[in-house]
Design a protein around this motif. Structure first.
Motif, PDB file in Angstrom:
ATOM      1  N   GLY A   1       0.770  -1.232   0.000  1.00 23.04           N
ATOM      2  CA  GLY A   1       0.000   0.000   0.000  1.00 23.04           C
ATOM      3  C   GLY A   1       0.804   1.287   0.000  1.00 23.04           C
ATOM      4  N   TYR A   2       2.139   1.181   0.048  1.00 21.12           N
ATOM      5  CA  TYR A   2       2.962   2.393   0.142  1.00 21.12           C
ATOM      6  C   TYR A   2       2.849   3.263  -1.108  1.00 21.12           C
ATOM      7  N   LEU A   3       3.038   2.687  -2.284  1.00 16.96           N
ATOM      8  CA  LEU A   3       2.953   3.466  -3.513  1.00 16.96           C
ATOM      9  C   LEU A   3       1.530   3.955  -3.767  1.00 16.96           C
ATOM     10  N   GLU A   4       0.558   3.133  -3.427  1.00 15.54           N
ATOM     11  CA  GLU A   4      -0.836   3.540  -3.591  1.00 15.54           C
ATOM     12  C   GLU A   4      -1.117   4.807  -2.783  1.00 15.54           C
TER      13      GLU A   4
ATOM     14  N   ALA B   1       1.274   6.978  -1.351  1.00 10.48           N
ATOM     15  CA  ALA B   1       2.185   8.085  -1.645  1.00 10.48           C
ATOM     16  C   ALA B   1       1.825   8.795  -2.951  1.00 10.48           C
ATOM     17  N   PHE B   2       1.417   8.030  -3.956  1.00 10.53           N
ATOM     18  CA  PHE B   2       1.148   8.617  -5.265  1.00 10.53           C
ATOM     19  C   PHE B   2      -0.336   8.614  -5.624  1.00 10.53           C
ATOM     20  N   GLN B   3      -1.190   8.238  -4.676  1.00  8.92           N
ATOM     21  CA  GLN B   3      -2.641   8.204  -4.898  1.00  8.92           C
ATOM     22  C   GLN B   3      -2.993   7.411  -6.156  1.00  8.92           C
ATOM     23  N   LEU B   4      -2.516   6.147  -6.189  1.00 11.94           N
ATOM     24  CA  LEU B   4      -2.732   5.269  -7.332  1.00 11.94           C
ATOM     25  C   LEU B   4      -3.642   4.122  -6.957  1.00 11.94           C
ATOM     26  N   ASN B   5      -4.328   3.588  -7.963  1.00 14.25           N
ATOM     27  CA  ASN B   5      -5.067   2.356  -7.712  1.00 14.25           C
ATOM     28  C   ASN B   5      -4.067   1.198  -7.717  1.00 14.25           C
ATOM     29  N   GLU B   6      -4.523   0.033  -7.364  1.00 13.29           N
ATOM     30  CA  GLU B   6      -3.636  -1.128  -7.195  1.00 13.29           C
ATOM     31  C   GLU B   6      -2.910  -1.503  -8.485  1.00 13.29           C
ATOM     32  N   ALA B   7      -3.623  -1.454  -9.616  1.00 16.64           N
ATOM     33  CA  ALA B   7      -3.017  -1.842 -10.902  1.00 16.64           C
ATOM     34  C   ALA B   7      -1.931  -0.848 -11.324  1.00 16.64           C
ATOM     35  N   ASP B   8      -2.217   0.447 -11.204  1.00 17.44           N
ATOM     36  CA  ASP B   8      -1.223   1.450 -11.579  1.00 17.44           C
ATOM     37  C   ASP B   8      -0.018   1.417 -10.644  1.00 17.44           C
ATOM     38  N   ALA B   9      -0.259   1.191  -9.368  1.00 15.24           N
ATOM     39  CA  ALA B   9       0.841   1.083  -8.407  1.00 15.24           C
ATOM     40  C   ALA B   9       1.717  -0.126  -8.728  1.00 15.24           C
ATOM     41  N   ALA B  10       1.120  -1.214  -9.179  1.00 17.11           N
ATOM     42  CA  ALA B  10       1.886  -2.410  -9.547  1.00 17.11           C
ATOM     43  C   ALA B  10       2.810  -2.108 -10.733  1.00 17.11           C
ATOM     44  N   GLU B  11       2.329  -1.326 -11.704  1.00 17.85           N
ATOM     45  CA  GLU B  11       3.173  -0.950 -12.845  1.00 17.85           C
ATOM     46  C   GLU B  11       4.325  -0.056 -12.401  1.00 17.85           C
ATOM     47  N   LEU B  12       4.029   0.907 -11.545  1.00 20.71           N
ATOM     48  CA  LEU B  12       5.080   1.783 -11.039  1.00 20.71           C
ATOM     49  C   LEU B  12       6.082   0.990 -10.199  1.00 20.71           C
ATOM     50  N   ARG B  13       5.586   0.093  -9.365  1.00 24.90           N
ATOM     51  CA  ARG B  13       6.460  -0.741  -8.530  1.00 24.90           C
ATOM     52  C   ARG B  13       7.382  -1.594  -9.398  1.00 24.90           C
TER      53      ARG B  13
END
Length: 88
Positions: free
Chosen positions: A64-67, A69-81
């Motif tokens: 949940g950290y990237l979600e 910090a960057f206000q992302l949904n789970e799918a977008d956070a997974a791509e960024l991660r």
């Protein structure tokens, strides 16, 4: 008027990488700043979303950290991660 009290006032050379990539749902425009300031972690700035976070390998593993910090949904956070895992 009182004197200003600084906790610190340092100047440091940094290395900055600007990168843009398109994910499944959105475009990521990032600036990644490397310095000695944050104990080996990198400052990741999302220039489109006006958000930033200090990120190291341990932060990428935190659920949940990237979600958050960057206000992302789970799918977008997974791509960024996935991207950040390659460079952090």
């Amino acid at each position: 008027m009182n004197e200003r009290f600084f906790l610190y006032d340092d100047t440091e050379d940094t290395k900055t990488r600007f990168i843009s990539f398109v994910g499944e749902n959105q475009r990521f425009d990032l600036a990644i700043v490397q310095s000695n300031r944050h104990y080996g972690k990198q400052l990741v700035l999302d220039m489109q979303g006006s958000r930033f976070a200090i990120i190291g390998p341990d932060d990428l593993e935190e659920e949940g950290y990237l979600e958050f910090a960057f206000q992302l949904n789970e799918a977008d956070a997974a791509e960024l991660r996935s991207f950040l895992t390659e460079i952090v």
